[in-house]
Every structure is written in C-alpha cells, then in structure tokens.
Design a protein around this motif. Structure first.
Motif, PDB file in Angstrom:
ATOM      1  N   VAL A 232      -6.106 -11.834   1.998  1.00  0.00           N
ATOM      2  CA  VAL A 232      -6.405 -10.853   3.048  1.00  0.00           C
ATOM      3  C   VAL A 232      -7.444  -9.801   2.644  1.00  0.00           C
ATOM      4  O   VAL A 232      -7.820  -8.964   3.459  1.00  0.00           O
ATOM      5  N   ALA A 233      -7.900  -9.815   1.410  1.00  0.00           N
ATOM      6  CA  ALA A 233      -8.960  -8.882   0.974  1.00  0.00           C
ATOM      7  C   ALA A 233      -9.758  -9.580  -0.125  1.00  0.00           C
ATOM      8  O   ALA A 233      -9.182 -10.064  -1.097  1.00  0.00           O
ATOM      9  N   LYS A 234     -11.070  -9.641   0.030  1.00  0.00           N
ATOM     10  CA  LYS A 234     -11.873 -10.477  -0.872  1.00  0.00           C
ATOM     11  C   LYS A 234     -12.459  -9.755  -2.080  1.00  0.00           C
ATOM     12  O   LYS A 234     -12.809 -10.375  -3.078  1.00  0.00           O
ATOM     13  N   PHE A 235     -12.631  -8.433  -1.972  1.00  0.00           N
ATOM     14  CA  PHE A 235     -13.305  -7.719  -3.066  1.00  0.00           C
ATOM     15  C   PHE A 235     -12.280  -7.222  -4.088  1.00  0.00           C
ATOM     16  O   PHE A 235     -11.373  -6.469  -3.750  1.00  0.00           O
ATOM     17  N   TYR A 236     -12.463  -7.695  -5.302  1.00  0.00           N
ATOM     18  CA  TYR A 236     -11.519  -7.360  -6.378  1.00  0.00           C
ATOM     19  C   TYR A 236     -12.271  -6.472  -7.370  1.00  0.00           C
ATOM     20  O   TYR A 236     -13.037  -6.955  -8.197  1.00  0.00           O
ATOM     21  N   HIS A 237     -12.056  -5.156  -7.211  1.00  0.00           N
ATOM     22  CA  HIS A 237     -12.769  -4.203  -8.073  1.00  0.00           C
ATOM     23  C   HIS A 237     -12.027  -3.984  -9.393  1.00  0.00           C
ATOM     24  O   HIS A 237     -10.819  -4.178  -9.468  1.00  0.00           O
ATOM     25  N   TYR A 238     -12.784  -3.523 -10.384  1.00  0.00           N
ATOM     26  CA  TYR A 238     -12.196  -3.184 -11.684  1.00  0.00           C
ATOM     27  C   TYR A 238     -13.028  -2.125 -12.373  1.00  0.00           C
ATOM     28  O   TYR A 238     -14.201  -1.969 -12.042  1.00  0.00           O
ATOM     29  N   PRO A 239     -12.477  -1.416 -13.351  1.00  0.00           N
ATOM     30  CA  PRO A 239     -11.075  -1.452 -13.799  1.00  0.00           C
ATOM     31  C   PRO A 239     -10.207  -0.478 -12.996  1.00  0.00           C
ATOM     32  O   PRO A 239     -10.723   0.360 -12.261  1.00  0.00           O
ATOM     33  N   GLY A 240      -8.890  -0.584 -13.204  1.00  0.00           N
ATOM     34  CA  GLY A 240      -7.967   0.408 -12.650  1.00  0.00           C
ATOM     35  C   GLY A 240      -7.978   1.598 -13.604  1.00  0.00           C
ATOM     36  O   GLY A 240      -7.144   1.672 -14.496  1.00  0.00           O
TER      37      GLY A 240
END
Ligand code: CA
Length: 387
Positions: A232-240
């Motif tokens: 349901v969401a395509k952008f996987y940002h990093y880091p936390g």
C-alpha cells in the motif's frame, strides 16, 4: 508468593542438612518453588523477531528451572492493550511486560532512554551505555517511581525510515503528513508539520491501506514485509534516524522481582541478556534477504536527503532542550547520556567506521556468483541415489 518462598527456604534448609550427612558428589537439590508469571507483550504474535524476544526469555527460564518457573506470554492486546503494559506492571496486574519503553513518552519522555531517542545511540552503543556506561543505574532509579525494574531484552538495530505513499524529497513534503511513528520522534516532527500518530504494530496496515495515515514506520525489512506495508506504500525511506538501536525491555514489577529466589533472579536476568543478543542477531541475519525481496516487488528504496536529515536534527536538538528545561528527571539522564554519546561516536569513527566503510567498498569483489549456490543444491538433489 511469600508462603511459597518460605516453604522453599525451609525445603532448601532440609536439603542442605541431608547433603552434609551423605556428602554425595552431586547433591540432590530440593528444587525451587513453583512460580507462574504472566507477561504482557506490546507486540503481535505474527512477528517472530520482536514478539519472539519474550518467548526466548520464557523458554530459557523454564528450561533452567526444570519447569518450576514459568512465564506465560500474551501478545499485545490479549490481556493488556499494547500501550498500557507499563501501567499493568506498575499495578501488578501482570508480573512483567516486554515492550519498547518509548511508547510511554507521553507519561514521561525519560522512558525513551531505555529504548531509543532520535539521533541517539546505535545498538552497540546502547548496550555499552546501559551495561557499562551508567545507563542501568540511571534508568533503574527512574523506574523505581513506577514499581518497575527493567532489563534490556532485545534490540532491532538501526531501523528503516518507513513507508510513504509519496516520496519525501524536501522538508516541505513533510508538511501535513499523517505518519505513524513510534516514540519521541513525533515531538520534533510536529515542528516540521508532520501529524504523528501512535498506532500499535498490529493496527498499522489497515490505517495505511485506508489512507487514514499517509506514511508509517515500523522496524525494518523482515518485519515490515510480514506486515505487508509494501502493498500500500511504495517509497521505503531510510534511515529511521529516531531509532539508531532501539532497546526492548522486560519490565518486572518490583515486588514480584523481590519475591523471587536469588537463583530465579539470576536466571531471569541471564535470559534477558540472551534475548538481547539473539534478537539483534536474528534481525541482522533475516533483513538482507527480506530487503531484496521487497525491492524485487517494486519497492523504491530512497535515502532521506541531507536537507531533510539536517532539518530533523535541528528540530530534535531544540526539542531536547525544551524537555530538559521542564523535566528534571529527563535532564538528569540526558546530561550524562549525551556525554556518553559524544565519546562513543568519537571512538566508533576510528576503527569500527574505517573497517565498515572499507568493507562496504570492497563488498562487490567478495560476492559469490549468484549461480553457484543453486547449481550446487541442484546437483546434490539430482544425485542422491548414488549415496
Ligand atoms: Ca520503529
């Protein structure tokens, strides 16, 4: 409990007298008392990693006491809501809980030091501060006010920044963003226009799917894949950046702890050390393949830009000053903690960082050709009849 303990001490005394008389090479032990505890986890059962930490503790404690000391593990919401487990331990509704203490920053942001605070410590530094850098003493003093004694019992390592329906390119993209985010990071992000939401792990997916929230962070590739966020969401940002090495804790009710025989205390403490090491190892072993699967499923892996990181860093440092001004307990821990953080970063940039960075550069030359492993497996499968 008190009666059980008295009876245990009595039996132990008799056992000792018998031992002295016969002096066998291996003394017959009378065995400890039967102790049955309940543990409230803040996590869903589906996550073998983070929920598994509590199971690691329960299994070890039972095995080391011949089944005399049992801890029954309940998932988040089964007997206690995930974000209320601290109160349940404080009030002795349950003897113990396994949780991420930063969930309770609303009660007092000081809780977050035995988990993670933004731009804080990585997993190794967190352990170093807690076990040998003064962290344990400071936090146990803090937890006394809640009838809690805490034990580090898990770590995820640095987390991912999470799942976003739209890519975050600039600081302006954060404005109005409804985001599920754990712990104290919500406070500084509010300065940048984010609307933070505290949602337990098991309830994030439906919120993201319905569009009730625009973004959500949980842990990292292995857990996040299981919870299905990539659908349901395509952008996987990093880091936390708010979780460089979040510690999970076992919270134990102080009176329940005091009532345990010393042997059981030692066993429980050791089991928590085990859970702490084991969880991080599990994440580090399982995350690489999960990340590859996610990328193969069309996930866009994107680092937060320096501009976004720098703006968040500034907002975080301002937030710490604001909290410390109002909260003496937070200030006491923070003043000691930040000296440790600075020293730890100075040290890690010497040998550790140089080693890691060199190996990252050299990694391509270390890769095993992709075909080698499957070919070997296929050959073994094709020729078992000869053996
Ligand atoms: Ca998280």
């Amino acid at each position: 409990m008190t009666m059980e303990r008295r009876s245990f001490l009595k039996k132990a005394g008799i056992g000792l007298a018998a031992t002295a008389a016969t002096a066998p090479a291996i003394a017959q032990t009378s065995g400890g008392p039967t102790v049955n505890w309940r543990l409230a986890s803040s996590f869903p059962k589906s996550l073998d990693t983070i929920f598994g930490g509590a199971e690691t503790i329960a299994k070890r404690v039972s095995a080391a006491t011949g089944g005399k000391f049992t801890i029954k593990v309940f998932a988040g919401g089964e007997i206690v809501p995930p974000f209320s487990v601290h109160t349940a331990v404080q009030n002795a509704t349950v003897e113990c809980a396994h949780t991420a203490p930063y969930y309770f920053f609303g009660t007092d942001p000081t809780f977050a030091f035995s988990c993670a605070i933004p731009f804080g410590l990585n997993a190794r530094q967190q352990n170093a501060w807690m076990y040998h850098g003064g962290g344990m003493e400071l936090m146990r003093e803090f937890y006394k006010d809640y009838n809690i004694i805490h034990f580090p019992a898990g770590n995820t390592g640095v987390q991912m920044g999470g799942w976003f329906r739209k890519e975050i390119k600039t600081v302006a993209d954060l404005k109005g963003l409804k985001m599920r985010i754990g712990g104290t990071a919500g406070l500084p992000l509010q300065k940048l226009g984010v609307v933070p939401q505290q949602i337990p792990g098991g309830e994030i997916y439906p919120a993201l799917e319905k569009g009730t929230i625009d973004a959500a962070e949980w842990v990292g590739p292995y857990d996040d894949e299981k919870l299905g966020f990539y659908k349901v969401a395509k952008f996987y940002h990093y880091p936390g950046w708010w979780e460089g090495g979040p510690e999970l804790d076992l919270f134990v009710n102080q009176k329940a702890w005091d009532a345990l025989p010393k042997e059981y205390q030692a066993i429980l403490e050791a089991a928590c050390y085990e859970a702490n090491v084991d969880m991080l190892a599990k994440y580090d072993a399982l995350n690489p393949a999960a990340l590859k699967r996610l990328v193969a499923n069309g996930v866009k892996l994107v680092p937060f830009s320096n501009e976004v990181m720098a703006a968040c860093f500034k907002a975080v440092m301002e937030t710490y000053d604001e909290i410390a001004e109002k909260n003496a307990k937070f200030k006491k821990v923070f003043d000691s903690w930040k000296v440790f953080r600075s020293e730890a970063i100075q040290w890690s940039q010497v040998a550790e960082s140089r080693f890691d960075n060199f190996m990252i550069g050299a990694e391509k030359s270390l890769r095993v050709p992709a075909k080698a492993a499957p070919a070997k497996a296929a050959a073994a499968k094709a020729a078992p009849a000869k053996k």
